[in-house]
Design a protein around this motif. Structure first.
Motif, PDB file in Angstrom:
ATOM      1  N   PRO A 348       0.789  -1.245   0.000  1.00  0.00           N
ATOM      2  CA  PRO A 348       0.000   0.000   0.000  1.00  0.00           C
ATOM      3  C   PRO A 348       0.816   1.288   0.000  1.00  0.00           C
ATOM      4  O   PRO A 348       0.324   2.307  -0.462  1.00  0.00           O
ATOM      5  CB  PRO A 348      -0.828  -0.110   1.289  1.00  0.00           C
ATOM      6  N   ASN A 349       2.049   1.272   0.489  1.00  0.00           N
ATOM      7  CA  ASN A 349       2.802   2.536   0.589  1.00  0.00           C
ATOM      8  C   ASN A 349       3.828   2.725  -0.539  1.00  0.00           C
ATOM      9  O   ASN A 349       4.743   3.526  -0.418  1.00  0.00           O
ATOM     10  CB  ASN A 349       3.489   2.667   1.960  1.00  0.00           C
ATOM     11  N   VAL A 350       3.669   1.977  -1.647  1.00  0.00           N
ATOM     12  CA  VAL A 350       4.574   2.162  -2.791  1.00  0.00           C
ATOM     13  C   VAL A 350       3.779   2.684  -3.988  1.00  0.00           C
ATOM     14  O   VAL A 350       2.705   2.174  -4.301  1.00  0.00           O
ATOM     15  CB  VAL A 350       5.272   0.843  -3.186  1.00  0.00           C
ATOM     16  N   TYR A 351       4.327   3.706  -4.629  1.00  0.00           N
ATOM     17  CA  TYR A 351       3.629   4.344  -5.758  1.00  0.00           C
ATOM     18  C   TYR A 351       4.534   4.358  -6.976  1.00  0.00           C
ATOM     19  O   TYR A 351       5.737   4.615  -6.849  1.00  0.00           O
ATOM     20  CB  TYR A 351       3.260   5.795  -5.394  1.00  0.00           C
ATOM     21  N   VAL A 352       3.964   4.103  -8.155  1.00  0.00           N
ATOM     22  CA  VAL A 352       4.761   4.209  -9.384  1.00  0.00           C
ATOM     23  C   VAL A 352       4.523   5.584 -10.007  1.00  0.00           C
ATOM     24  O   VAL A 352       3.411   6.104  -9.993  1.00  0.00           O
ATOM     25  CB  VAL A 352       4.422   3.117 -10.427  1.00  0.00           C
ATOM     26  N   LEU A 353       5.593   6.138 -10.546  1.00  0.00           N
ATOM     27  CA  LEU A 353       5.499   7.457 -11.159  1.00  0.00           C
ATOM     28  C   LEU A 353       6.584   7.560 -12.221  1.00  0.00           C
ATOM     29  O   LEU A 353       7.735   7.203 -11.974  1.00  0.00           O
ATOM     30  CB  LEU A 353       5.732   8.535 -10.087  1.00  0.00           C
ATOM     31  N   GLY A 354       6.207   8.032 -13.413  1.00  0.00           N
ATOM     32  CA  GLY A 354       7.259   8.306 -14.395  1.00  0.00           C
ATOM     33  C   GLY A 354       7.137   7.492 -15.660  1.00  0.00           C
ATOM     34  O   GLY A 354       6.354   6.556 -15.770  1.00  0.00           O
ATOM     35  N   ARG A 355       7.939   7.912 -16.608  1.00  0.00           N
ATOM     36  CA  ARG A 355       7.912   7.334 -17.946  1.00  0.00           C
ATOM     37  C   ARG A 355       8.262   5.843 -17.925  1.00  0.00           C
ATOM     38  O   ARG A 355       7.693   5.054 -18.664  1.00  0.00           O
ATOM     39  CB  ARG A 355       8.918   8.127 -18.793  1.00  0.00           C
ATOM     40  N   LEU A 356       9.181   5.451 -17.044  1.00  0.00           N
ATOM     41  CA  LEU A 356       9.553   4.045 -16.959  1.00  0.00           C
ATOM     42  C   LEU A 356       8.560   3.279 -16.097  1.00  0.00           C
ATOM     43  O   LEU A 356       8.018   2.255 -16.507  1.00  0.00           O
ATOM     44  CB  LEU A 356      10.957   3.920 -16.362  1.00  0.00           C
ATOM     45  N   ALA A 357       8.330   3.795 -14.890  1.00  0.00           N
ATOM     46  CA  ALA A 357       7.522   3.048 -13.923  1.00  0.00           C
ATOM     47  C   ALA A 357       6.074   2.899 -14.373  1.00  0.00           C
ATOM     48  O   ALA A 357       5.393   1.944 -14.015  1.00  0.00           O
ATOM     49  CB  ALA A 357       7.582   3.732 -12.566  1.00  0.00           C
ATOM     50  N   GLU A 358       5.590   3.860 -15.173  1.00  0.00           N
ATOM     51  CA  GLU A 358       4.205   3.763 -15.672  1.00  0.00           C
ATOM     52  C   GLU A 358       4.158   3.176 -17.081  1.00  0.00           C
ATOM     53  O   GLU A 358       3.092   2.998 -17.654  1.00  0.00           O
ATOM     54  CB  GLU A 358       3.540   5.141 -15.641  1.00  0.00           C
ATOM     55  N   TYR A 359       5.349   2.932 -17.652  1.00  0.00           N
ATOM     56  CA  TYR A 359       5.463   2.342 -18.986  1.00  0.00           C
ATOM     57  C   TYR A 359       4.646   3.150 -20.001  1.00  0.00           C
ATOM     58  O   TYR A 359       3.836   2.636 -20.759  1.00  0.00           O
ATOM     59  CB  TYR A 359       5.007   0.866 -18.974  1.00  0.00           C
ATOM     60  N   LYS A 360       4.885   4.475 -19.990  1.00  0.00           N
ATOM     61  CA  LYS A 360       4.129   5.382 -20.873  1.00  0.00           C
ATOM     62  C   LYS A 360       5.076   6.379 -21.522  1.00  0.00           C
ATOM     63  O   LYS A 360       6.100   6.749 -20.938  1.00  0.00           O
ATOM     64  CB  LYS A 360       3.101   6.169 -20.057  1.00  0.00           C
ATOM     65  N   TYR A 361       4.680   6.872 -22.694  1.00  0.00           N
ATOM     66  CA  TYR A 361       5.496   7.788 -23.499  1.00  0.00           C
ATOM     67  C   TYR A 361       5.201   9.225 -23.054  1.00  0.00           C
ATOM     68  O   TYR A 361       4.507   9.961 -23.743  1.00  0.00           O
ATOM     69  CB  TYR A 361       5.087   7.576 -24.959  1.00  0.00           C
ATOM     70  N   TYR A 362       5.679   9.607 -21.863  1.00  0.00           N
ATOM     71  CA  TYR A 362       5.386  10.938 -21.339  1.00  0.00           C
ATOM     72  C   TYR A 362       6.453  11.950 -21.729  1.00  0.00           C
ATOM     73  O   TYR A 362       7.647  11.652 -21.676  1.00  0.00           O
ATOM     74  CB  TYR A 362       5.365  10.920 -19.814  1.00  0.00           C
ATOM     75  N   ASN A 363       6.025  13.178 -22.028  1.00  0.00           N
ATOM     76  CA  ASN A 363       6.949  14.298 -22.154  1.00  0.00           C
ATOM     77  C   ASN A 363       7.213  14.899 -20.773  1.00  0.00           C
ATOM     78  O   ASN A 363       6.529  14.569 -19.793  1.00  0.00           O
ATOM     79  CB  ASN A 363       6.356  15.375 -23.069  1.00  0.00           C
ATOM     80  N   ILE A 364       8.164  15.844 -20.748  1.00  0.00           N
ATOM     81  CA  ILE A 364       8.551  16.452 -19.467  1.00  0.00           C
ATOM     82  C   ILE A 364       7.346  17.091 -18.765  1.00  0.00           C
ATOM     83  O   ILE A 364       7.135  16.905 -17.565  1.00  0.00           O
ATOM     84  CB  ILE A 364       9.630  17.541 -19.696  1.00  0.00           C
ATOM     85  N   ASP A 365       6.549  17.831 -19.524  1.00  0.00           N
ATOM     86  CA  ASP A 365       5.444  18.557 -18.869  1.00  0.00           C
ATOM     87  C   ASP A 365       4.439  17.588 -18.251  1.00  0.00           C
ATOM     88  O   ASP A 365       3.950  17.809 -17.140  1.00  0.00           O
ATOM     89  CB  ASP A 365       4.758  19.517 -19.858  1.00  0.00           C
ATOM     90  N   ALA A 366       4.183  16.490 -18.941  1.00  0.00           N
ATOM     91  CA  ALA A 366       3.246  15.493 -18.408  1.00  0.00           C
ATOM     92  C   ALA A 366       3.794  14.903 -17.116  1.00  0.00           C
ATOM     93  O   ALA A 366       3.051  14.633 -16.162  1.00  0.00           O
ATOM     94  CB  ALA A 366       3.009  14.392 -19.434  1.00  0.00           C
ATOM     95  N   MET A 367       5.098  14.747 -17.080  1.00  0.00           N
ATOM     96  CA  MET A 367       5.757  14.172 -15.904  1.00  0.00           C
ATOM     97  C   MET A 367       5.649  15.111 -14.701  1.00  0.00           C
ATOM     98  O   MET A 367       5.390  14.669 -13.580  1.00  0.00           O
ATOM     99  CB  MET A 367       7.243  13.994 -16.255  1.00  0.00           C
ATOM    100  N   VAL A 368       5.815  16.404 -14.970  1.00  0.00           N
ATOM    101  CA  VAL A 368       5.676  17.387 -13.889  1.00  0.00           C
ATOM    102  C   VAL A 368       4.248  17.303 -13.336  1.00  0.00           C
ATOM    103  O   VAL A 368       4.036  17.215 -12.121  1.00  0.00           O
ATOM    104  CB  VAL A 368       5.953  18.826 -14.412  1.00  0.00           C
ATOM    105  N   LEU A 369       3.286  17.286 -14.257  1.00  0.00           N
ATOM    106  CA  LEU A 369       1.886  17.295 -13.827  1.00  0.00           C
ATOM    107  C   LEU A 369       1.515  16.028 -13.077  1.00  0.00           C
ATOM    108  O   LEU A 369       0.802  16.074 -12.075  1.00  0.00           O
ATOM    109  CB  LEU A 369       0.965  17.494 -15.038  1.00  0.00           C
ATOM    110  N   ARG A 370       2.024  14.890 -13.524  1.00  0.00           N
ATOM    111  CA  ARG A 370       1.701  13.638 -12.830  1.00  0.00           C
ATOM    112  C   ARG A 370       2.332  13.606 -11.441  1.00  0.00           C
ATOM    113  O   ARG A 370       1.749  13.108 -10.489  1.00  0.00           O
ATOM    114  CB  ARG A 370       2.136  12.419 -13.643  1.00  0.00           C
ATOM    115  N   ALA A 371       3.543  14.144 -11.347  1.00  0.00           N
ATOM    116  CA  ALA A 371       4.203  14.177 -10.032  1.00  0.00           C
ATOM    117  C   ALA A 371       3.412  15.081  -9.083  1.00  0.00           C
ATOM    118  O   ALA A 371       3.228  14.753  -7.902  1.00  0.00           O
ATOM    119  CB  ALA A 371       5.639  14.672 -10.180  1.00  0.00           C
ATOM    120  N   LEU A 372       2.913  16.204  -9.611  1.00  0.00           N
ATOM    121  CA  LEU A 372       2.125  17.107  -8.764  1.00  0.00           C
ATOM    122  C   LEU A 372       0.811  16.444  -8.349  1.00  0.00           C
ATOM    123  O   LEU A 372       0.357  16.578  -7.215  1.00  0.00           O
ATOM    124  CB  LEU A 372       1.864  18.428  -9.502  1.00  0.00           C
ATOM    125  N   MET A 373       0.227  15.710  -9.295  1.00  0.00           N
ATOM    126  CA  MET A 373      -1.043  15.035  -8.996  1.00  0.00           C
ATOM    127  C   MET A 373      -0.865  14.016  -7.867  1.00  0.00           C
ATOM    128  O   MET A 373      -1.641  13.963  -6.919  1.00  0.00           O
ATOM    129  CB  MET A 373      -1.526  14.318 -10.257  1.00  0.00           C
TER     130      MET A 373
END
Ligand code: FAD
Ligand code: UDP
Length: 381
Positions: A348-373
């Motif tokens: 329960p206390n582990v979270y995935v975040l990022g282009r690798l961990a989410e296995y998604k083609y994210y740009n920098i801005d999307a990454m900033v927004l997901r981290a903030l979310m």
């Protein structure tokens, strides 16, 4: 002791660390490379040219929240990034747009085709190449075939080892045909480079009394994940853990490796003021490399010499020293990803975040927004 552990000091990890630290948490960031910034890392090479070690990175977004957030840590060198394709020795603007149309057809034909494109799609529209190829008008299909053959097919084969039809359509949709005279690669309102570079921007972000950064540390040597529990240096850890690396590697690739595309970067310094007159030239019909970047045109740096980099794509194997740059979106890979995600979801206390961990083609801005979310949510808990 720490309240939060973040694995990876790329965009995702740095933004998350700053946000949690500002909320009062003591944060530890573990980064396996010898530096922060992840794939956005830049540095001066031995000739004093500012280079992007992991390929050219241009910040672009339409989201004020992403732009404003990064603007807390950097000023900007604002410029509109333009790319040209080298097609049999002629340089033409990419994305293919109305200027490109007038370069590849004679005036009468180009005027006629331009009218048809505007009528069919409207000025300033963005048309995916695969959609354009299916158009009912044979003249429009003729343009589409030109663009497909001269811009997409060979470049995509080099980049992905597959044709545009075989890969996720969202990938080629990143570079649509533009019914516009705008020669820029991106149309978003905010675009540019951090004025002093990406690395100083991330350094400023991590410069907070609540953040400790350890580079050169593979988090797997400090953390382990068993059943529903995380262990930090052998002891149960109840704080939050944010993981931004590849998910399969956290579990020793027990179900098999998640496929990625990797790149080999071939840097060259030239004792001449200019090499190609453009920041990026895509080689869309020839060569084994996909593109050449000349850094001084990205960063605005003035120098007597110039550094360029050629990018050679290949299939990631997981061998030492290889870096997984691009996830490969398809149903089979997503299923494999979900199997690893299920293992992680048990904790329960582990979270995935990022282009690798989410296995998604994210740009920098999307990454900033997901981290903030994510951190908005964690700060409330
Ligand atoms: P990363 O930057 O990959 O950071 C993850 C970090 O985690 C890495 O530093 C890694 O070393 C570390 N890590 C992994 N496993 C472990 C472990 N076990 N222990 C410790 N550390 C670990 N986006 C744009 O917006 N504009 C562009 O122009 C652009 N160009 C790009 C060009 C290329 C060639 C590539 C590959 C990407 C480009 N991107 C661009 C995308 C951009 O790089 C990503 O959006 C961004 O870097 C993702 O940040 P991240 O933190 O998720 O991942
Ligand atoms: N693409 C292409 N020719 C080009 C530019 C892009 O075929 O000149 C295709 C290719 O499949 C590429 C995708 O469009 O992988 C997305 O391009 P983008 O420039 O966004 O790729 P990135 O910068 O993320 O590598």
């Amino acid at each position: 002791m720490f309240d939060s552990v973040i694995i990876g000091a790329g965009v995702a990890g740095c933004v998350a660390a700053r946000e949690l630290a500002e909320a009062g948490r003591e944060v530890l960031v573990l980064e396996q490379r010898e530096h922060i910034g992840g794939n956005c890392y830049d540095e001066l090479d031995e000739h004093g040219i500012l280079i992007h070690k992991y390929g050219p990175h241009i910040f672009h977004t339409r989201e004020p929240r992403a732009y404003d957030y990064l603007s807390r840590f950097t000023k900007w060198y604002a410029f509109g990034h333009e790319v040209v394709a080298n097609v049999h020795g002629t340089l033409i603007p990419v994305p293919f747009n109305l200027n490109t149309l007038h370069m590849v057809y004679d005036k009468e034909k180009a005027d006629e085709l331009e009218k048809k494109l505007i009528e069919a799609f409207g000025m300033e529209s963005r048309v995916p190449i695969l959609k354009l190829r299916q158009h009912s008008d044979p003249d429009i299909r003729q343009i589409a075939d030109y663009v497909y053959e001269n811009i997409f097919l060979h470049y995509t084969m080099k980049q992905w080892g597959q044709t545009p039809e075989e890969i996720d359509p969202a990938v080629t949709e990143r570079v649509p045909v533009l019914i516009s005279y705008d020669n820029r690669y991106f149309q978003e309102p905010y675009q540019g480079m951090p004025l002093d570079g990406y690395t100083p921007m991330f350094k400023a972000m991590l410069d907070h009394p609540g953040i400790r950064v350890m580079t050169g540390v593979d988090a797997r040597t400090r953390l382990s994940f068993e059943g529903e529990q995380v262990f930090f240096d052998g002891k149960a850890f109840e704080g939050e853990v944010i993981y931004t690396g590849p998910l399969d590697e956290l579990f020793d690739c027990r179900f098999g490796r998640l496929p990625y595309r990797s790149l080999h970067f071939d840097f060259e310094y030239l004792e001449q003021e200019d090499y190609q007159g453009h920041s990026v030239v895509n080689y869309t019909v020839s060569e084994d490399f996909t593109r050449i970047t000349e850094f001084k045109y990205l960063t605005g740096q003035k120098a007597p010499g110039t550094t360029i980099v050629r990018e050679y794509p290949f299939a990631y194997t997981g061998a030492k020293g290889e870096i997984p740059y691009y996830s490969i979106a398809n149903e089979e890979n997503q299923k494999l990803y979900e199997r690893y995600k299920e293992l992680l979801d048990k904790i329960p206390n582990v979270y995935v975040l990022g282009r690798l961990a989410e296995y998604k083609y994210y740009n920098i801005d999307a990454m900033v927004l997901r981290a903030l979310m994510l951190t908005d949510r964690l700060k409330k808990s």
